[in-house]
Design an enzyme around this catalytic site. Structure first.
Site, PDB file in Angstrom:
ATOM      1  N   ASN A  95       1.281  -1.305  -0.281  1.00  7.29           N
ATOM      2  CA  ASN A  95      -0.321   0.296  -0.056  1.00  7.29           C
ATOM      3  C   ASN A  95       1.107   1.271  -0.080  1.00  7.29           C
ATOM      4  OD1 ASN A  95      -2.586   2.015   0.694  1.00  7.29           O
ATOM      5  ND2 ASN A  95      -1.650   1.838   2.190  1.00  7.29           N
ATOM      6  N   SER A 153      -3.500   2.867  -9.082  1.00  6.64           N
ATOM      7  CA  SER A 153      -4.993   3.451  -8.597  1.00  6.64           C
ATOM      8  C   SER A 153      -5.387   3.802 -10.377  1.00  6.64           C
ATOM      9  CB  SER A 153      -4.131   4.848  -7.967  1.00  6.64           C
ATOM     10  OG  SER A 153      -4.935   6.255  -8.745  1.00  6.64           O
ATOM     11  N   TYR A 167       3.683   9.955 -11.401  1.00  7.97           N
ATOM     12  CA  TYR A 167       2.995   8.981 -10.789  1.00  7.97           C
ATOM     13  C   TYR A 167       1.898   8.170 -11.824  1.00  7.97           C
ATOM     14  CZ  TYR A 167      -0.929   7.633  -7.129  1.00  7.97           C
ATOM     15  OH  TYR A 167      -1.411   7.225  -6.402  1.00  7.97           O
ATOM     16  N   ALA A 169       2.329   6.757 -14.657  1.00  5.50           N
ATOM     17  CA  ALA A 169       3.740   5.739 -15.162  1.00  5.50           C
ATOM     18  C   ALA A 169       4.035   4.830 -13.973  1.00  5.50           C
ATOM     19  CB  ALA A 169       4.819   6.375 -15.741  1.00  5.50           C
ATOM     20  N   LYS A 171       1.814   4.220 -11.582  1.00  5.76           N
ATOM     21  CA  LYS A 171       0.967   3.248 -10.601  1.00  5.76           C
ATOM     22  C   LYS A 171       0.675   2.347 -12.071  1.00  5.76           C
ATOM     23  CE  LYS A 171       0.612   4.020  -6.885  1.00  5.76           C
ATOM     24  NZ  LYS A 171       0.492   3.632  -5.735  1.00  5.76           N
ATOM     25  N   ILE A 200     -11.109   8.692  -3.184  1.00  5.71           N
ATOM     26  CA  ILE A 200     -11.213   8.064  -1.029  1.00  5.71           C
ATOM     27  C   ILE A 200     -11.063   9.455  -0.388  1.00  5.71           C
ATOM     28  CG2 ILE A 200     -10.305   6.006   0.118  1.00  5.71           C
ATOM     29  CD1 ILE A 200     -11.286   5.596  -2.886  1.00  5.71           C
TER      30      ILE A 200
END
Length: 266
Positions: A95, A153, A167, A169, A171, A200
């Site tokens: 996580n 994500s 970010y 790329a 994920k 979230i």
């Protein structure tokens, strides 16, 4: 004979990025512990010890570990200590990523992002997941059993935003890595899956992100527990024939074409 649909009795679960009390990592750890698991919690600051104490107050066996998982030597030392303390690891929840305490996120557009910022984002969101998985896999292979769930994500694999090229790329890279790994380790009774959260409502959610949640088909952001429930299922024995897959948890946001204010369309 009635029984719980899912339990984690006699299993050791490692959850990274579990320092925030309102975050996905800690909520996942709490559910796993309530279902019988012993929990190893990892984060970069000493607040992880507070999270471990919270679980212990619920009667859950838990220990906290501080490590910068972007650092391979620290990652190796942490996993080695967990193996000494608990004997092994059956479940890994990757996580950690996205944000780190004391580190500012960079939302520079592609032409202005620095090499340093790009490298840091790739390391924090992709290489970090590789680092932990690389250390835990031998323990799972020795057990001929394992469950790996990566928190990716929707940003990257499905959609994106300005200023989030690195970010995105990273994920998306987690998904590709997971597929390859799932093929390699299936023979060892190890599954590798991904959960892709949308908006979230955690402590770090911005005002703009909250507005995005209001414009989903369900009309709200998820709370961390709703994502944790999906993670826990994929981490269970019952998810034994699911591997290399990605489960989107976004309130239907990515299935709708129009994402603006509902008064103009719906």
């Amino acid at each position: 004979m009635n029984r719980k649909f899912i339990d984690f009795d006699a299993q050791v679960c490692l959850v990274t990025g579990a320092g925030s009390g309102s975050g996905i990592g800690f909520q996942t750890a709490k559910i796993l512990g309530e279902l019988g698991a012993s929990i190893a919690l990892a984060a970069t600051t000493d607040r992880i010890y507070e999270r471990a104490r919270e679980l212990e107050c619920l009667g859950i066996t838990a220990r906290g570990y501080i490590a910068d998982l972007m650092d391979r030597s620290q990652t190796e030392a942490m996993v080695r200590k967990i193996a000494e303390d608990f004997g092994t690891v059956h479940v890994l929840i990757n996580n950690a990523g996205m944000a780190q305490v004391g580190q500012e996120e960079d939302f520079s557009d592609f032409m202005n992002v620095t090499y340093e910022s790009w490298d840091t984002s790739i390391t924090r969101n992709l290489t970090l997941t590789f680092n932990v998985t690389k250390q835990v896999l031998p323990l799972m292979a020795e057990n001929n059993y394992g469950r790996i769930v990566n928190v990716s994500s929707v940003t990257g694999p499905i959609v994106s935003n300005p200023g989030e090229a690195a970010y995105s790329a990273a994920k998306a890279g987690i998904i590709g890595m997971s597929r390859a790994l799932a093929i390699e380790v299936g023979k060892n009774n190890i599954t590798v899956n991904n959960v892709l959260p949308g908006w979230i409502a955690t402590a770090s959610q911005t005002e703009g992100e909250a507005q995005g949640g209001l414009n989903t088909p369900l009309g709200r952001s998820a709370d961390a527990t709703e994502v944790a429930n999906a993670i826990v299922f994929l981490a269970s024995r019952e998810a034994s024939y699911i591997t290399g897959e990605s489960l989107v948890v976004d309130g239907g946001n990515t299935i709708q074409e129009y994402k603006g204010d509902s008064k103009f369309y719906y």
